[in-house]
Design a protein around this motif. Structure first.
Motif, PDB file in Angstrom:
ATOM      1  N   GLY A  86       0.807  -1.211   0.000  1.00 39.68           N
ATOM      2  CA  GLY A  86       0.000   0.000   0.000  1.00 39.68           C
ATOM      3  C   GLY A  86       0.836   1.255   0.000  1.00 39.68           C
ATOM      4  N   ARG A  87       1.904   1.267  -0.794  1.00 38.77           N
ATOM      5  CA  ARG A  87       2.815   2.403  -0.799  1.00 38.77           C
ATOM      6  C   ARG A  87       3.384   2.624  -2.198  1.00 38.77           C
ATOM      7  N   THR A  88       3.991   3.776  -2.363  1.00 40.19           N
ATOM      8  CA  THR A  88       4.671   4.105  -3.612  1.00 40.19           C
ATOM      9  C   THR A  88       6.173   4.103  -3.353  1.00 40.19           C
ATOM     10  N   PHE A  89       6.937   3.412  -4.185  1.00 39.24           N
ATOM     11  CA  PHE A  89       8.373   3.325  -4.005  1.00 39.24           C
ATOM     12  C   PHE A  89       9.086   4.506  -4.651  1.00 39.24           C
ATOM     13  N   THR A  90      10.163   4.939  -4.021  1.00 34.71           N
ATOM     14  CA  THR A  90      11.081   5.874  -4.671  1.00 34.71           C
ATOM     15  C   THR A  90      11.888   5.083  -5.700  1.00 34.71           C
ATOM     16  N   PRO A  91      12.588   5.746  -6.618  1.00 37.54           N
ATOM     17  CA  PRO A  91      13.422   5.010  -7.584  1.00 37.54           C
ATOM     18  C   PRO A  91      14.416   4.065  -6.914  1.00 37.54           C
ATOM     19  N   GLU A  92      15.027   4.498  -5.815  1.00 38.52           N
ATOM     20  CA  GLU A  92      15.974   3.637  -5.116  1.00 38.52           C
ATOM     21  C   GLU A  92      15.267   2.428  -4.510  1.00 38.52           C
ATOM     22  N   GLN A  93      14.073   2.661  -3.944  1.00 41.53           N
ATOM     23  CA  GLN A  93      13.301   1.564  -3.353  1.00 41.53           C
ATOM     24  C   GLN A  93      12.816   0.598  -4.429  1.00 41.53           C
ATOM     25  N   GLU A  94      12.507   1.100  -5.616  1.00 38.83           N
ATOM     26  CA  GLU A  94      12.105   0.228  -6.713  1.00 38.83           C
ATOM     27  C   GLU A  94      13.240  -0.722  -7.090  1.00 38.83           C
ATOM     28  N   GLN A 101      15.625  -1.768  -5.070  1.00 37.70           N
ATOM     29  CA  GLN A 101      15.728  -2.759  -4.004  1.00 37.70           C
ATOM     30  C   GLN A 101      14.610  -3.785  -4.111  1.00 37.70           C
ATOM     31  N   ALA A 102      13.395  -3.300  -4.382  1.00 35.37           N
ATOM     32  CA  ALA A 102      12.251  -4.214  -4.494  1.00 35.37           C
ATOM     33  C   ALA A 102      12.449  -5.194  -5.641  1.00 35.37           C
ATOM     34  N   GLN A 103      12.955  -4.699  -6.785  1.00 40.11           N
ATOM     35  CA  GLN A 103      13.193  -5.592  -7.926  1.00 40.11           C
ATOM     36  C   GLN A 103      14.239  -6.637  -7.596  1.00 40.11           C
ATOM     37  N   ALA A 104      15.298  -6.224  -6.886  1.00 44.80           N
ATOM     38  CA  ALA A 104      16.338  -7.173  -6.501  1.00 44.80           C
ATOM     39  C   ALA A 104      15.776  -8.250  -5.578  1.00 44.80           C
ATOM     40  N   LEU A 105      14.913  -7.863  -4.655  1.00 51.25           N
ATOM     41  CA  LEU A 105      14.304  -8.837  -3.745  1.00 51.25           C
ATOM     42  C   LEU A 105      13.364  -9.777  -4.489  1.00 51.25           C
ATOM     43  N   LEU A 106      12.600  -9.252  -5.444  1.00 53.18           N
ATOM     44  CA  LEU A 106      11.705 -10.101  -6.236  1.00 53.18           C
ATOM     45  C   LEU A 106      12.494 -11.069  -7.111  1.00 53.18           C
ATOM     46  N   ASP A 107      13.614 -10.607  -7.663  1.00 52.85           N
ATOM     47  CA  ASP A 107      14.475 -11.499  -8.446  1.00 52.85           C
ATOM     48  C   ASP A 107      14.994 -12.631  -7.563  1.00 52.85           C
TER      49      ASP A 107
END
Length: 203
Positions: free
Chosen positions: A18-26, A28-34
Motif C-alpha cells: 500500500g505504498r509508492t516506491f522511490t526510484p531507489e526503493q524500486e 531494491q524491491a526488484q532485486a528482492l523479487l528477483d
C-alpha cells in the motif's frame, strides 16, 4: 541461457504494501523479487514462465506394461505446451507422440554391443511453462520479498497463526536473504519436480 524474468512485479509488491516506491526503493524491491523468484524456482526445479528449450536426453527403454513404443523421454519442464523438433542421434524424426510430459518414440532399433552400452541421445526442442504465472506462486514471491522489507530488525522467527515462520537473519546475524516458510513450500509442492530427469545440455 537467457535470464528468467521475475515471477512478480514491483507493482505487485507496492500494492501489497500500500505504498509508492522511490526510484531507489524500486531497485531494491526488484532485486528482492528477483531473489525470491530464484528461490522459488530452485525449490520447484521448474522455470515456471513460458519458454522454449532445447535439451538432450538419453532414451529410456519403454515399460511394456505402460507403453507400447520403442523408447521414452521424460521432459523435465512442466507443463509441456508444444514440441517443435525431435532428433535421435542427430536424425530428425516425426514418429513420436506426447503423453503428458513423456515423449514416446513409436519405434526405435536399439544398437547392439558395443553401441548398446550407450542409449540413443534424443534432442528435443519444446515449449513449456505458464503464459501467466499462477496466482499462488506470484503471491508467495511477493510475500517472501515483503518479509525482507518489513523485517529490518533481524527477527529470526515468530509464531504466526500457530506456525513458526523463519525470516532472513539467523541468530549469528548473518544475512541469508529470502527464505520460504513451510506453508509456502507445501503450496509449491504441487508444482515441484521430484522425479530425477537427466539434463545433458540446455539453451
Amino acid at each position: 541461457m537467457a535470464v528468467l524474468p521475475s515471477l512478480a512485479t514491483v507493482a505487485d509488491l507496492a500494492t501489497l504494501l500500500g505504498r509508492t516506491f522511490t526510484p531507489e526503493q524500486e531497485m531494491q524491491a526488484q532485486a528482492l523479487l528477483d531473489q525470491a523468484s530464484s528461490v522459488v524456482r530452485a525449490y520447484v526445479r521448474q522455470d515456471i514462465t513460458r519458454a522454449t528449450t532445447t535439451d538432450v536426453f538419453p532414451l529410456r527403454r519403454a515399460d511394456p506394461l505402460l507403453h507400447r513404443c520403442g523408447g521414452v523421454v521424460t521432459l523435465p519442464q512442466r507443463p509441456v505446451v508444444d514440441v517443435d523438433t525431435v532428433l535421435v542421434d542427430g536424425a530428425e524424426t516425426a514418429d513420436w507422440w506426447l503423453d503428458g510430459a513423456e515423449l514416446l518414440l513409436r519405434a526405435w532399433t536399439w544398437g547392439q554391443p558395443p553401441a548398446a552400452h550407450r542409449p540413443p541421445q534424443v534432442t528435443v526442442t519444446y515449449t513449456h511453462g505458464y503464459d501467466t504465472v499462477p496466482g499462488d506462486i506470484q503471491a508467495i514471491v511477493v510475500q517472501a520479498a515483503n518479509r525482507v522489507i518489513v523485517n529490518p530488525s533481524g527477527i529470526r522467527s515468530e509464531a504466526v497463526g500457530g506456525e513458526s515462520v523463519t525470516y532472513l537473519i539467523p541468530t549469528t546475524g548473518e544475512a541469508l536473504g529470502v527464505l520460504l516458510s513451510r506453508t509456502e513450500q507445501k503450496v509449491l509442492d504441487r508444482y515441484r519436480r521430484t522425479a530425477a530427469s537427466l539434463r545433458v545440455r540446455g539453451h
